[in-house]
Design a protein around this motif. Sequence first.
Motif, PDB file in Angstrom:
ATOM      1  N   TYR A  27       0.818  -1.222   0.000  1.00 36.34           N
ATOM      2  CA  TYR A  27       0.000   0.000   0.000  1.00 36.34           C
ATOM      3  C   TYR A  27       0.850   1.270   0.000  1.00 36.34           C
ATOM      4  O   TYR A  27       0.325   2.377   0.087  1.00 36.34           O
ATOM      5  N   CYS A  87      -2.516   1.662  12.653  1.00 34.99           N
ATOM      6  CA  CYS A  87      -3.630   1.065  11.905  1.00 34.99           C
ATOM      7  C   CYS A  87      -4.855   1.165  12.805  1.00 34.99           C
ATOM      8  O   CYS A  87      -4.888   0.527  13.861  1.00 34.99           O
ATOM      9  N   PRO A  88      -5.863   1.953  12.420  1.00 38.27           N
ATOM     10  CA  PRO A  88      -7.041   2.115  13.280  1.00 38.27           C
ATOM     11  C   PRO A  88      -7.694   0.779  13.619  1.00 38.27           C
ATOM     12  O   PRO A  88      -8.203   0.613  14.728  1.00 38.27           O
ATOM     13  N   ASN A 115      -3.341  -7.632  12.028  1.00 34.19           N
ATOM     14  CA  ASN A 115      -3.550  -6.191  12.288  1.00 34.19           C
ATOM     15  C   ASN A 115      -4.074  -6.011  13.712  1.00 34.19           C
ATOM     16  O   ASN A 115      -5.215  -5.605  13.937  1.00 34.19           O
ATOM     17  N   CYS A 173     -11.673  -2.393   8.799  1.00 32.50           N
ATOM     18  CA  CYS A 173     -10.721  -1.413   8.275  1.00 32.50           C
ATOM     19  C   CYS A 173     -11.487  -0.213   7.719  1.00 32.50           C
ATOM     20  O   CYS A 173     -12.262  -0.366   6.772  1.00 32.50           O
ATOM     21  N   GLU A 201     -11.170  -7.445   3.224  1.00 31.06           N
ATOM     22  CA  GLU A 201     -11.528  -6.486   4.273  1.00 31.06           C
ATOM     23  C   GLU A 201     -12.749  -5.657   3.860  1.00 31.06           C
ATOM     24  O   GLU A 201     -13.291  -4.896   4.656  1.00 31.06           O
ATOM     25  N   CYS A 261      -5.513   4.661   2.316  1.00 31.02           N
ATOM     26  CA  CYS A 261      -5.188   4.534   3.740  1.00 31.02           C
ATOM     27  C   CYS A 261      -4.273   5.695   4.131  1.00 31.02           C
ATOM     28  O   CYS A 261      -3.106   5.741   3.723  1.00 31.02           O
TER      29      CYS A 261
END
Length: 306
Positions: A27, A87-88, A115, A173, A201, A261
Amino acid sequence: MMTTRELQDEILRLKKEKDVCILAHAYQNHEILEIADYTGDSYGLSKQAAAAPQQNILMCGVRFMAETVKILSPEKHVFLSNREAGCPMAEQLEVEGLQRLKEQYPDHTVVAYINTTAKLKTLCDVCVTSSSAVKIVKNIPNDKILFIPDCNLGAWVEKQIPEKKFQFIQGGCPTHLFLTREDMAYAKEQHPDALVLVHPECRPEVTDLADYAGSTTGIMSFAEKSDAKEFIIGTENSIVEHLQFQCPDKRFYPLSKNCICRNMKLTTLMGVYNCLLGRDGEEIHMDETLRRDAMRPIENMLKLGG
Ligand code: 13P
Ligand code: SF4
């Protein structure tokens, strides 16, 4: 003023001089992939981290990825190129919340998407990534699975293993949740001949309408091998750009212009350069007990994932 190419050359010189291996998640922007020693999905990065011969690892990705590298290679100096890159999804579930869930489902195997924070991993049985989840869950000798934190990836795994019973939480996500059924209808109308490739996701309403669902690396290799000429890509939009470089004779369209992202995009070429010079980024330090406890589910992932 340095040009992009001069900056990349300087990074390549510095990483050699300082014995640094640069790992970049898919990414990241294309100019970052060009200076990396290894690029790939989360599973590939975890395996590569353990195998890299260099003494220093610089992660161009988000915090849980750098933590995973440190867990697997405690003797190495591991750096995250931008300290704000989190990463939220990894922060959606707290240790106390998972403890409560484990009390509620005591006979379930706890499967954690990679994650997750290192702290949360200490309470889990096995980690999975999007490219390894189905194989790993099939190989678990228990048919009761508590899958955290991404219920969308979990639902996609569940569909492929109907013989097992899954419990989920509400997590996911935020980047992939931008993609909707309406985006799908619009993109298909604009590009009726294109195949739709999405990441698991995404919401089930999106994944169900796709021609293929898989990890970032899975999407890229599907597009490369396919005889089709046009593709709608339902994952972080950097993949659209990488695919255009990889297959210049094919056409790639984002499923939505919003699938970006913000955390992955915090890494810049200048940030990598400054990190190599010790002026930016963060070295990951981890308490040894925490590291050992968090390693167990990651080792199980590597064992069960092959
Ligand atoms: P993969 O690289 O495993 O496909 O995961 C995508 C992702 O969202 C990483 O944060
Ligand atoms: Fe986290 Fe989603 Fe960004 Fe991956 S794409 S780092 S899961 S917010």
